[in-house]
Design an enzyme around this catalytic site. Sequence first.
Site, mmCIF file in Angstrom:
data_model
loop_
_atom_site.group_PDB
_atom_site.id
_atom_site.type_symbol
_atom_site.label_atom_id
_atom_site.label_comp_id
_atom_site.label_asym_id
_atom_site.label_seq_id
_atom_site.Cartn_x
_atom_site.Cartn_y
_atom_site.Cartn_z
ATOM 1 N N PHE A 129 0.858 -1.190 0.000
ATOM 2 C CA PHE A 129 0.000 0.000 0.000
ATOM 3 C C PHE A 129 0.891 1.236 0.000
ATOM 4 O O PHE A 129 1.629 1.477 0.949
ATOM 5 C CB PHE A 129 -0.958 0.064 1.196
ATOM 6 N N ASP B 75 9.385 2.990 2.128
ATOM 7 C CA ASP B 75 8.159 3.717 2.450
ATOM 8 C C ASP B 75 7.884 3.533 3.940
ATOM 9 O O ASP B 75 7.314 2.534 4.374
ATOM 10 C CB ASP B 75 6.985 3.200 1.604
ATOM 11 N N LYS C 68 2.311 11.007 7.243
ATOM 12 C CA LYS C 68 1.480 10.749 8.425
ATOM 13 C C LYS C 68 1.990 11.468 9.683
ATOM 14 O O LYS C 68 1.739 12.650 9.816
ATOM 15 C CB LYS C 68 1.338 9.238 8.621
HETATM 16 C C1 LIG Z 1 -0.932 6.034 4.290
HETATM 17 C C2 LIG Z 1 0.184 5.528 3.477
HETATM 18 C C3 LIG Z 1 0.528 6.108 2.246
HETATM 19 C C4 LIG Z 1 -0.285 7.222 1.617
HETATM 20 O O1 LIG Z 1 -0.374 8.353 2.410
HETATM 21 P P1 LIG Z 1 -1.549 9.425 2.145
HETATM 22 O O2 LIG Z 1 -1.172 10.577 3.032
HETATM 23 O O3 LIG Z 1 -2.838 8.775 2.538
HETATM 24 O O4 LIG Z 1 -1.496 9.773 0.709
HETATM 25 C C5 LIG Z 1 1.621 5.610 1.574
HETATM 26 N N1 LIG Z 1 2.347 4.594 2.079
HETATM 27 C C6 LIG Z 1 2.046 4.005 3.246
HETATM 28 C C7 LIG Z 1 2.886 2.885 3.748
HETATM 29 C C8 LIG Z 1 0.946 4.434 3.976
HETATM 30 O O5 LIG Z 1 0.620 3.826 5.126
#
Ligand SMILES: *Cc1c(COP(=O)(O)O)cnc(C)c1O
Length: 402
Positions: free
Chosen positions: A141, A226, A255
């Site tokens: 994700f 990520d 986040k």
């Molecule tokens: C939440 C998330 C994203 C995307 O972040 P948004 O601020 O919702 O665009 C990308 N990678 C990971 C691992 C995430 O948990």
Amino acid sequence: MSATETAIASAEAHSAHNYHPLPVVVASAEGAWMTDVEGRRYLDLLAGYSALNFGHGNPRLIDAAKAQLERVTLTSRAFHHDRFADFCTQLAELCSMEMVLPMNTGAEAVETAVKTARKWGYRVKGVPDGMAKIIVASDNFHGRTTTIVSFSTDPEARADYGPYTPGFEIVPYGDLTALREAMTENTVAVLLEPIQGEAGVLVPPAGYLPGVRELTRERNVLFIADEIQSGLGRTGKTFALEHEGVVPDMYLLGKALGGGVVPVSAVVSSAEILGVFRPGEHGSTFGGNPLACAVALEVIAMLRTGEFQERAAELGDHLHRELGLLVGGGTVETVRGRGLWAGVDIAPALGTGREISERLLAERVLVKDTHGSTIRIAPPLVISKEDLDWGLDRLRTVLSVP
Ligand SMILES: *Cc1c(COP(=O)(O)O)cnc(C)c1O
């Protein structure tokens, strides 16, 4: 109709149904607790998918935001502003890297990483134009843009959004051999979550991430981590990769970087890699704005002391010990995760993740399902041990564990 029912009916009539929220309408929040429009209090064990690592309304973060609100909030990158240099310098330092490219949302950080890796591939590695490939993992994700969903393996996230962006290769998560076999001379990057959050808090097999590091170094391929959900204290360290002693070429942060106040994301990397950009080649109107920088600077200061990481490690040990006791009793099948972060597979006979979440809501505990019968537990790192224990008691009640 109750205030809750009225608010939900109105939201359903006038907002797109791209989410299926639990039936609670929050009016205020503090620390690990939220209060709804009818005055009921709930323990937040989701923490905005880790955007609220420092809790709701953290006084240090709110004060930093308020002070900045009264000075200057937005300049655009057409001009310098006096919080920008500090933000970039201190974030780079926290990451032991050299350069920062600020954006707003996580998906934008991922998009920026994709563009950076491709540009690096053409300008530095010497990949023929238009041939760059990025390897990603199954069940990833990374966000919701058209390019990012192009390399999703989740039909819900991907279906009906084609034509899809080419240039991505998907290999099974945790499989080093598959990764090695997928690499070619045109591979510019491997993009991975060190722990897959949305997939159900999946921790890869020991040795996998160091193996990815070794392989990418050998083949002159960028390792993009990520850490948007796993980073900034959640696992008991600043970065989840630290548990494996691995340093990537690029961190993607988001986040919690915005302290639950404003969206702040960033790509953090070396001068060689982020140095590929020249003026006009990438950007964002809001990226690196004064308000975002002021809040993120406070987040960085809080992380520098290590106290939140330590808290996440200690409370996380406790959480995993307690959840571990439920495994094998017919209610919980597996528990995964690290630090204050757990994916809990409930026995399917007891209900779907959604049903369990609804029963927990009735007990005044807020969690969210991932897939199937899995729920995710990721409280704010400021939660007290007593509150965490109270939440665990409610979970035992819902699972009818004596
Ligand atoms: C939440 C998330 C994203 C995307 O972040 P948004 O601020 O919702 O665009 C990308 N990678 C990971 C691992 C995430 O948990």
